[in-house]
Design a protein around this motif. Structure first.
Motif, PDB file in Angstrom:
ATOM      1  N   THR A  47      -0.925   1.610  -5.401  1.00 16.44           N
ATOM      2  CA  THR A  47      -0.246   2.091  -4.557  1.00 16.44           C
ATOM      3  C   THR A  47      -0.416   1.528  -3.042  1.00 16.44           C
ATOM      4  OG1 THR A  47      -1.961   3.539  -3.856  1.00 16.44           O
ATOM      5  CG2 THR A  47      -0.737   4.278  -5.871  1.00 16.44           C
ATOM      6  N   HIS A  48      -0.652   0.271  -3.167  1.00 18.22           N
ATOM      7  CA  HIS A  48      -0.684  -0.431  -1.675  1.00 18.22           C
ATOM      8  C   HIS A  48       0.392  -1.699  -1.770  1.00 18.22           C
ATOM      9  CE1 HIS A  48      -3.705  -2.655  -3.849  1.00 18.22           C
ATOM     10  NE2 HIS A  48      -3.857  -3.497  -2.788  1.00 18.22           N
ATOM     11  N   THR A  49       0.560  -2.159  -0.672  1.00 21.90           N
ATOM     12  CA  THR A  49       1.623  -3.165  -0.630  1.00 21.90           C
ATOM     13  C   THR A  49       1.054  -4.404   0.419  1.00 21.90           C
ATOM     14  OG1 THR A  49       3.434  -1.937  -1.033  1.00 21.90           O
ATOM     15  CG2 THR A  49       4.170  -3.961  -0.157  1.00 21.90           C
ATOM     16  N   LEU A  50       1.265  -5.417   0.281  1.00 23.46           N
ATOM     17  CA  LEU A  50       0.595  -6.625   0.959  1.00 23.46           C
ATOM     18  C   LEU A  50       1.895  -7.495   1.431  1.00 23.46           C
ATOM     19  CD1 LEU A  50      -2.576  -7.589  -0.658  1.00 23.46           C
ATOM     20  CD2 LEU A  50      -2.467  -6.185   1.354  1.00 23.46           C
ATOM     21  N   ALA A  51       1.857  -8.167   2.695  1.00 21.53           N
ATOM     22  CA  ALA A  51       2.709  -9.022   2.918  1.00 21.53           C
ATOM     23  C   ALA A  51       2.038 -10.297   4.194  1.00 21.53           C
ATOM     24  CB  ALA A  51       4.165  -8.490   3.471  1.00 21.53           C
ATOM     25  N   ILE A  52       2.541 -11.159   3.788  1.00 25.48           N
ATOM     26  CA  ILE A  52       2.313 -12.375   4.749  1.00 25.48           C
ATOM     27  C   ILE A  52       3.374 -12.655   5.528  1.00 25.48           C
ATOM     28  CG2 ILE A  52       1.151 -14.583   5.029  1.00 25.48           C
ATOM     29  CD1 ILE A  52      -0.221 -14.442   2.690  1.00 25.48           C
ATOM     30  N   GLU A  53       3.304 -12.643   6.975  1.00 25.13           N
ATOM     31  CA  GLU A  53       4.614 -12.858   7.576  1.00 25.13           C
ATOM     32  C   GLU A  53       4.602 -14.291   7.834  1.00 25.13           C
ATOM     33  OE1 GLU A  53       6.842 -12.513   8.997  1.00 25.13           O
ATOM     34  OE2 GLU A  53       7.310 -10.364   8.926  1.00 25.13           O
ATOM     35  N   GLY A  62       0.291   1.660   2.626  1.00 26.30           N
ATOM     36  CA  GLY A  62       0.143   2.381   1.409  1.00 26.30           C
ATOM     37  C   GLY A  62      -1.202   2.843   1.180  1.00 26.30           C
ATOM     38  N   GLY A  63      -1.587   3.169  -0.099  1.00 28.03           N
ATOM     39  CA  GLY A  63      -2.980   3.641  -0.460  1.00 28.03           C
ATOM     40  C   GLY A  63      -4.090   2.782   0.163  1.00 28.03           C
ATOM     41  N   ASN A  64      -5.147   3.585   0.609  1.00 29.38           N
ATOM     42  CA  ASN A  64      -6.140   2.907   1.295  1.00 29.38           C
ATOM     43  C   ASN A  64      -7.490   3.674   0.684  1.00 29.38           C
ATOM     44  OD1 ASN A  64      -7.354   0.966   2.762  1.00 29.38           O
ATOM     45  ND2 ASN A  64      -7.357   2.022   4.715  1.00 29.38           N
ATOM     46  N   TYR A  65      -7.778   4.450   0.010  1.00 27.06           N
ATOM     47  CA  TYR A  65      -9.061   5.234  -0.379  1.00 27.06           C
ATOM     48  C   TYR A  65     -10.266   4.258  -0.574  1.00 27.06           C
ATOM     49  CZ  TYR A  65     -12.274   8.528  -2.369  1.00 27.06           C
ATOM     50  OH  TYR A  65     -13.358   9.474  -2.620  1.00 27.06           O
ATOM     51  N   TYR A  66      -9.899   3.265  -1.134  1.00 31.92           N
ATOM     52  CA  TYR A  66     -11.102   2.170  -1.606  1.00 31.92           C
ATOM     53  C   TYR A  66     -10.870   1.154  -0.534  1.00 31.92           C
ATOM     54  CZ  TYR A  66     -11.585   4.598  -5.970  1.00 31.92           C
ATOM     55  OH  TYR A  66     -11.509   5.561  -6.936  1.00 31.92           O
ATOM     56  N   GLN A  75      -7.707   5.382   5.532  1.00 32.33           N
ATOM     57  CA  GLN A  75      -6.684   6.202   5.907  1.00 32.33           C
ATOM     58  C   GLN A  75      -5.114   5.437   5.219  1.00 32.33           C
ATOM     59  OE1 GLN A  75      -5.907   6.992   9.866  1.00 32.33           O
ATOM     60  NE2 GLN A  75      -3.990   8.202   9.271  1.00 32.33           N
ATOM     61  N   ASN A  76      -4.515   6.126   4.423  1.00 33.90           N
ATOM     62  CA  ASN A  76      -3.257   5.836   3.957  1.00 33.90           C
ATOM     63  C   ASN A  76      -2.451   5.266   5.138  1.00 33.90           C
ATOM     64  OD1 ASN A  76      -4.224   6.057   1.501  1.00 33.90           O
ATOM     65  ND2 ASN A  76      -3.168   7.996   1.065  1.00 33.90           N
ATOM     66  N   ARG A  77      -1.461   4.560   5.058  1.00 27.55           N
ATOM     67  CA  ARG A  77      -0.447   4.140   6.105  1.00 27.55           C
ATOM     68  C   ARG A  77       0.838   3.867   5.403  1.00 27.55           C
ATOM     69  NH1 ARG A  77      -3.498   3.542  10.752  1.00 27.55           N
ATOM     70  NH2 ARG A  77      -5.615   2.834  10.620  1.00 27.55           N
ATOM     71  N   SER A  78       1.769   4.458   5.964  1.00 32.78           N
ATOM     72  CA  SER A  78       3.167   4.518   5.778  1.00 32.78           C
ATOM     73  C   SER A  78       3.938   3.339   6.315  1.00 32.78           C
ATOM     74  CB  SER A  78       3.901   5.757   5.560  1.00 32.78           C
ATOM     75  OG  SER A  78       3.807   6.302   6.963  1.00 32.78           O
ATOM     76  N   VAL A  79       3.322   2.748   7.205  1.00 30.53           N
ATOM     77  CA  VAL A  79       4.069   1.707   7.879  1.00 30.53           C
ATOM     78  C   VAL A  79       3.227   0.453   8.094  1.00 30.53           C
ATOM     79  CG1 VAL A  79       5.451   3.121   9.287  1.00 30.53           C
ATOM     80  CG2 VAL A  79       3.063   2.160  10.286  1.00 30.53           C
ATOM     81  N   PRO A  80       3.659  -0.802   7.946  1.00 34.48           N
ATOM     82  CA  PRO A  80       3.024  -1.996   7.791  1.00 34.48           C
ATOM     83  C   PRO A  80       1.979  -1.997   8.725  1.00 34.48           C
ATOM     84  CG  PRO A  80       5.141  -2.578   7.475  1.00 34.48           C
ATOM     85  CD  PRO A  80       5.235  -0.899   7.853  1.00 34.48           C
ATOM     86  N   THR A  81       0.584  -2.553   8.539  1.00 31.62           N
ATOM     87  CA  THR A  81      -0.419  -2.351   9.529  1.00 31.62           C
ATOM     88  C   THR A  81      -1.061  -3.885   9.565  1.00 31.62           C
ATOM     89  OG1 THR A  81      -0.934   0.019   9.076  1.00 31.62           O
ATOM     90  CG2 THR A  81      -2.681  -1.349  10.256  1.00 31.62           C
ATOM     91  N   TRP A  82      -1.164  -4.143  10.789  1.00 28.71           N
ATOM     92  CA  TRP A  82      -1.610  -5.879  11.088  1.00 28.71           C
ATOM     93  C   TRP A  82      -2.991  -5.657  10.615  1.00 28.71           C
ATOM     94  CZ3 TRP A  82      -2.666  -8.132  16.254  1.00 28.71           C
ATOM     95  CH2 TRP A  82      -2.912  -9.583  16.244  1.00 28.71           C
TER      96      TRP A  82
END
Length: 620
Positions: A47-53, A62-66, A75-82
């Motif tokens: 439930t999480h997504t990663l991207a390298i610019e 996305g999901g961040n419980y672990y 905390q889950n995040r619904s926008v890309p976080t650096w």
């Protein structure tokens, strides 16, 4: 029936998609792509997504419980976080709840869930920020499964660590390893892929090898017995790309043919059936496939002409075809032909465009789509990346080229062997909606999400009125609701003045039916809708408030401090909704006339509708 809901609960399946390092493909390619040096790397996990610019920065959402996002929190995040650790990332992989990454110096890092030792740091401690794994600087590729990990080093050696119940670490026996453990003695491995509980790899001679769980035939060897060590699949020596899903596998051959095997309960093999396949089975007759990604129970692929195709399970919209219908054969998504890379997670998908735009769709309960909401998307929607994409693109101008694929997802480039054309990226817009237009941001944002469109002469005509049937399609699209041909039943249509459903019309009645079903509209009367009438601003306000309520969005009740321009507007049908809409900012950006009541009774324009729906989406 509510078509959109907020999901909760644990993860199910995850697919770590394709990894290929310097594998050549002989078939002709004409697909334009980003320059390989400037192309971001993308990965879709549980439930999480990663991207390298392009600048080497790492972003996650996305999901961040672990701690799988790696931002130091949970905390889950619904926008890309650096992920502020460095700006020299080159490769990432996303597992069920953990992440792997390689930096430009060849160092390996890991973070997230670690109950099985899948981070490789010799502990069972979850990590909420990237931690260095060993001191070796020869790592070139990684893949992440459900609870295990794979890695390749520049010397061609293959390594694995983490969960090993089904032999997915390739050591010849079960037993978890909490640190990278070399598999065998071979030094000619070039590509790896990790499914939930099984693995795949390619050697430099074009042979394909599998090991791990085989309950659904994902070994491709004709039986259902687990394999505890890498075992060659058949005798073919022309395999060039691989991807491992939940319990199914995809692979490409050098002639451009696509093959699949393993679990097929949802049609994820694309062979038109739902029967498991114990040996590689060709998908259709086409020989122009270029990139693949296997998700939990769905598949995503690109053809050499830049078109996007999906098939398999679709309960959360992960196929991106605008429906929730499961497909057992490849289905083209949209009409665009500028897709250049794909990735597939458990129940969501990613694809990258030539322009650098990263799109996502599918399950979004934890924000894994990355466009600021937590509701599902049933067609591709741009993720809200917070940084610029590459400033130039390179377009292939020849049909003779070499394919090089890197990263933990299907991120493919096709560098031309002849001349190329370099162009500067510019933001697409409409000729009659300049940056100075008050609705420019809303119109551009809505158009990018394909919720609204312009005319063939590249105009939007923001001052034109909006018919009620047009608005039904717009608001259903803004809410990301699935629409199928079965929604409007001619035999029991909800509005008598709409007639039979015109399937070839730009505004089929299916959207009206969905709007009715969701409670967004009750019709002009109990039995009529007046589809061709222009929607008034008062009706616009009411339907947007209903949409917010249907989305479980918390709208503040009008308080005693309310002193808005519509304070004295007491229309029996729309009065209270207009006030709620204004009080909650849903009417922000609209120039109300000197007579609020007269202004509300007037027809809403295309620009105004775009602004109000944009306000709704931002509030979501």
């Amino acid at each position: 029936m509510k078509r959109r809901s907020l999901y909760a609960g644990s993860l199910f399946l995850v697919a770590a998609a394709l990894i290929v390092v310097c594998v050549s493909v002989a078939f002709a390619l004409t697909m334009p792509t980003l320059d390989v040096q400037k192309q971001p790397t993308i990965a879709a996990g549980g439930t999480h997504t990663l991207a390298i610019e392009a600048d080497g920065t790492l972003w996650a959402w996305g999901g961040n419980y672990y701690g799988q996002m790696g931002d130091g929190g949970s905390q889950n995040r619904s926008v890309p976080t650096w992920i502020v650790t460095a700006d020299d990332w080159t490769t990432v992989a996303a597992g069920a709840r953990h992440s792997l990454g390689i930096k430009a110096d060849g160092a390996l890092w890991a973070w997230g869930w670690n109950d099985c030792g899948q981070l490789g740091d010799a502990t069972l401690i979850d990590r909420r920020a990237p931690v260095r794994i060993e001191q070796d600087t020869r790592w070139v590729a990684v893949a992440a499964g459900y609870g295990h990990s794979l890695g390749l080093k520049s010397n061609g050696t293959l390594w694995a660590w983490g969960w090993n119940t089904n032999g997915q670490l390739g050591q010849g026996a079960s037993g978890d390893y909490y640190y990278p453990k070399r598999i065998g003695t071979a030094t000619d491995w070039v590509a790896i892929a990790a499914g939930d509980y099984f693995c795949m790899a390619l050697k430099s001679d074009g042979t394909l090898w599998t090991w791990g769980s085989n309950v659904d035939g994902q070994m491709g060897n004709g039986n259902n017995m687990d394999q505890l060590v890498p075992t060659q699949l058949g005798t073919a020596t022309d395999w060039v790309a691989i991807s491992a899903g939940g319990a199914h596998a995809l692979a490409l051959k050098s002639d451009g043919t696509l093959w699949a095997w393993g679990g097929n309960s949802c049609g994820q093999l694309g062979d038109g059936t739902r029967n498991n396949c114990l040996v590689p089975t060709r998908v259709g007759a086409d020989s122009d496939w270029a990139a693949i990604a296997a998700g939990g129970n769905h598949s995503v692929a690109l053809k050499v002409n830049g078109t996007l195709w999906t098939w398999g399970y679709n309960s959360e919209g992960q196929l991106g075809d605008g429906t929730k219908d499961t497909r057992s054969t490849p289905t083209r998504i949209g009409e665009d032909n500028d897709w250049v890379a794909v990735a597939a997670g458990d129940l969501h998908s990613l694809a990258l465009k030539l322009s650098g735009m990263l799109c996502a769709w599918g399950r979004n309960n934890e924000g894994q789509v990355g466009e600021s909401t937590t509701h599902n998307w049933y067609s591709p929607v741009p993720a809200l990346l917070a940084v610029s994409m590459p400033g130039t693109i390179t377009t292939t101008t020849t049909t003779s080229s070499t394919t090089t694929t890197t990263s933990s997802t299907t991120t493919t480039s096709y560098p031309s062997t002849s001349s190329t054309t370099s162009t500067t990226l510019v933001q697409a817009t409409f000729g009659d909606v300049p940056a100075s237009n008050p609705y420019h941001t809303a119109i551009s944002g809505m158009a990018a999400r394909k919720i609204i469109g312009g005319y063939s002469d590249n105009t939007f005509r923001p001052d034109n009125p909006v018919m009620r049937k047009q608005f039904a399609k717009m608001i259903v699209g803004a809410m990301g609701l699935p629409v199928t041909e079965d929604d409007w039943k001619d035999s029991s249509r909800p509005f008598t003045d709409c007639g039979l459903d015109p399937l070839t019309d730009l505004y089929p009645h299916d959207y009206i039916a969905v709007a009715k079903e969701e409670g967004l509209t009750t019709g002009k009367t109990a039995t009529t809708f007046e589809p061709d009438a222009n929607i008034t601003r008062a009706q616009l306000a009411t339907m947007v408030v209903r949409a917010a309520q249907a989305s479980d969005m918390a709208l503040d009740p009008v308080g005693s401090d309310y002193a808005g321009v519509f304070k004295k507007y007491n229309d029996a049908t729309h009065g209270s909704n207009v006030k709620v809409a204004e009080y909650n900012g849903l009417l922000g950006g609209l120039p109300v006339g000197s007579s609020p009541a007269s202004w509300l009774a007037g027809g809403a324009t295309r620009g105004e509708v775009a602004q109000v729906l944009w306000n709704l989406m931002q509030k979501q």
